[in-house]
Design an enzyme around this catalytic site. Sequence first.
Site, PDB file in Angstrom:
ATOM      1  CG  ASP A   1      16.290  -5.831  33.049  1.00  0.00           C
ATOM      2  OD1 ASP A   1      17.201  -6.286  32.339  1.00  0.00           O
ATOM      3  OD2 ASP A   1      15.166  -5.517  32.598  1.00  0.00           O
TER       4      ASP A   1
ATOM      5  CB  ALA B   1       8.988   5.483  38.277  1.00  0.00           C
TER       6      ALA B   1
ATOM      7  CD  GLU C   1       6.521  15.065  42.724  1.00  0.00           C
ATOM      8  OE1 GLU C   1       6.432  16.086  42.015  1.00  0.00           O
ATOM      9  OE2 GLU C   1       6.648  15.099  43.960  1.00  0.00           O
TER      10      GLU C   1
ATOM     11  CE  LYS D   1      12.267  -6.388  29.598  1.00  0.00           C
ATOM     12  NZ  LYS D   1      13.228  -5.462  30.210  1.00  0.00           N
TER      13      LYS D   1
HETATM   14  P1  NAP Z   1       9.479   2.356  30.327  1.00  0.00           P
HETATM   15  O1  NAP Z   1       8.908   1.344  31.232  1.00  0.00           O
HETATM   16  O2  NAP Z   1       8.699   2.793  29.120  1.00  0.00           O
HETATM   17  O3  NAP Z   1       9.807   3.663  31.230  1.00  0.00           O
HETATM   18  C1  NAP Z   1      10.287   4.836  30.618  1.00  0.00           C
HETATM   19  C2  NAP Z   1      10.740   5.821  31.699  1.00  0.00           C
HETATM   20  O4  NAP Z   1      11.384   6.924  31.038  1.00  0.00           O
HETATM   21  C3  NAP Z   1       9.614   6.398  32.537  1.00  0.00           C
HETATM   22  O5  NAP Z   1      10.088   6.625  33.853  1.00  0.00           O
HETATM   23  C4  NAP Z   1       9.330   7.722  31.811  1.00  0.00           C
HETATM   24  O6  NAP Z   1       8.754   8.707  32.648  1.00  0.00           O
HETATM   25  C5  NAP Z   1      10.729   8.137  31.452  1.00  0.00           C
HETATM   26  N1  NAP Z   1      10.764   9.097  30.337  1.00  0.00           N
HETATM   27  C6  NAP Z   1      10.461   8.847  29.029  1.00  0.00           C
HETATM   28  N2  NAP Z   1      10.627   9.970  28.302  1.00  0.00           N
HETATM   29  C7  NAP Z   1      11.037  10.945  29.157  1.00  0.00           C
HETATM   30  C8  NAP Z   1      11.374  12.309  29.012  1.00  0.00           C
HETATM   31  N3  NAP Z   1      11.323  12.921  27.800  1.00  0.00           N
HETATM   32  N4  NAP Z   1      11.767  13.010  30.106  1.00  0.00           N
HETATM   33  C9  NAP Z   1      11.829  12.406  31.316  1.00  0.00           C
HETATM   34  N5  NAP Z   1      11.517  11.108  31.530  1.00  0.00           N
HETATM   35  C10 NAP Z   1      11.128  10.379  30.466  1.00  0.00           C
HETATM   36  O7  NAP Z   1      10.891   1.911  29.740  1.00  0.00           O
HETATM   37  P2  NAP Z   1      11.959   0.924  30.462  1.00  0.00           P
HETATM   38  O8  NAP Z   1      11.700  -0.456  30.011  1.00  0.00           O
HETATM   39  O9  NAP Z   1      11.990   1.241  31.901  1.00  0.00           O
HETATM   40  O10 NAP Z   1      13.319   1.386  29.748  1.00  0.00           O
HETATM   41  C11 NAP Z   1      13.927   2.639  30.055  1.00  0.00           C
HETATM   42  C12 NAP Z   1      15.306   2.682  29.403  1.00  0.00           C
HETATM   43  O11 NAP Z   1      16.141   1.693  30.002  1.00  0.00           O
HETATM   44  C13 NAP Z   1      15.307   2.386  27.894  1.00  0.00           C
HETATM   45  O12 NAP Z   1      16.231   3.234  27.270  1.00  0.00           O
HETATM   46  C14 NAP Z   1      15.785   0.944  27.825  1.00  0.00           C
HETATM   47  O13 NAP Z   1      16.463   0.661  26.602  1.00  0.00           O
HETATM   48  C15 NAP Z   1      16.755   0.923  28.994  1.00  0.00           C
HETATM   49  N6  NAP Z   1      17.006  -0.420  29.522  1.00  0.00           N
HETATM   50  C16 NAP Z   1      18.276  -0.867  29.490  1.00  0.00           C
HETATM   51  C17 NAP Z   1      18.573  -2.111  29.995  1.00  0.00           C
HETATM   52  C18 NAP Z   1      19.992  -2.592  29.957  1.00  0.00           C
HETATM   53  O14 NAP Z   1      20.217  -3.795  30.164  1.00  0.00           O
HETATM   54  N7  NAP Z   1      20.963  -1.723  29.721  1.00  0.00           N
HETATM   55  C19 NAP Z   1      17.553  -2.922  30.533  1.00  0.00           C
HETATM   56  C20 NAP Z   1      16.239  -2.424  30.560  1.00  0.00           C
HETATM   57  C21 NAP Z   1      15.984  -1.166  30.032  1.00  0.00           C
HETATM   58  P3  NAP Z   1       7.149   8.839  32.786  1.00  0.00           P
HETATM   59  O15 NAP Z   1       6.733   7.824  33.823  1.00  0.00           O
HETATM   60  O16 NAP Z   1       6.933  10.236  33.226  1.00  0.00           O
HETATM   61  O17 NAP Z   1       6.557   8.543  31.424  1.00  0.00           O
END
Ligand code: NAP
Length: 266
Positions: free
Chosen positions: A100, A125, A150, A65
């Site tokens: 998104d 974030a 944070e 992405k």
């Molecule tokens: P990403 O860029 O890898 O970000 C992951 C986020 O989750 C970060 O803020 C991370 O915090 C946090 N995190 C991970 N493990 C954690 C834990 N154990 N405790 C607290 N915070 C935690 O991933 P992303 O692309 O944003 O995706 C995040 C989620 O959204 C995924 O489940 C994805 O499938 C979903 N999503 C859904 C859609 C939809 O259309 N429904 C679209 C996009 C994404 P840190 O910064 O501290 O690591």
Amino acid sequence: MDVFGLVGNPVGHSLSPPMHEAAYDECGLEARYVTFEPAPDEIAAAIRGAESLGITGLNVTIPFKRDVLEVVAPDAMAERIGAVNTIDFTGAEPTGHNTDAAGAIRALREHDVTLEGGDAVVVGAGGAGRAVSFGLADAGATVAVANRTESSAHDLASEVPDATGHGLDDLDSLLADADVLVNATSVGMEEDATPVPADALHGDLAVLDAVYRPLETRLLRDAADAGATTVDGAWMLLYQGVEAFELWTGREAPVAAMNEALRSRL
Ligand code: NAP
């Protein structure tokens, strides 16, 4: 015949092909939606190849992405978010978009959630947190971002108009007066866990969980128990696909058919 598709690695379990092909069937469009898994160092070549081959549009998912920003002309939202999830090849040059943000906003509005003038809390974030935060701010909500790391919440909040950044410890106080909560972390996907304390939830909240596998996360169960309005992650997935379909075809998406195709596979 128009060819659309998804580039990512892996893409094997993607729900986008059945969702988009249901839309083509419903609209009588001669089109196919296929998945591509280029090697990580081949993504730029893959996008240029797709353009040369006459592919009409591509969705983009993990881990590409951010990388594709370099090889397409991003629109303002994709640039702000720093990620592209939809490429449109129909113009003079490939353009990059991020559906998104609109996907989350349309999912909330579909459930009659008022965003204008509301207080929203976004947990996370990363890519999803960035998209949701900009989308909510553009829709007129005041955004508080809370993240495990944070400093990332503060960094994101500094880019989003009127937003504030927090650690997860602030969630109790942030949620007391909040109208909308979005989980944009991956917590709840691998295990029956939630990033939000259950006793911070209340009946005046609308809660969207971006996680869609499982559909009913622990956060949404806790939210329902507290009397909150719940919106599962398949609604966001649906509307990011609806937005992509509308961008590529210039026609209104058959939302019900796409929703049925999606939900029958979850
Ligand atoms: P990403 O860029 O890898 O970000 C992951 C986020 O989750 C970060 O803020 C991370 O915090 C946090 N995190 C991970 N493990 C954690 C834990 N154990 N405790 C607290 N915070 C935690 O991933 P992303 O692309 O944003 O995706 C995040 C989620 O959204 C995924 O489940 C994805 O499938 C979903 N999503 C859904 C859609 C939809 O259309 N429904 C679209 C996009 C994404 P840190 O910064 O501290 O690591």
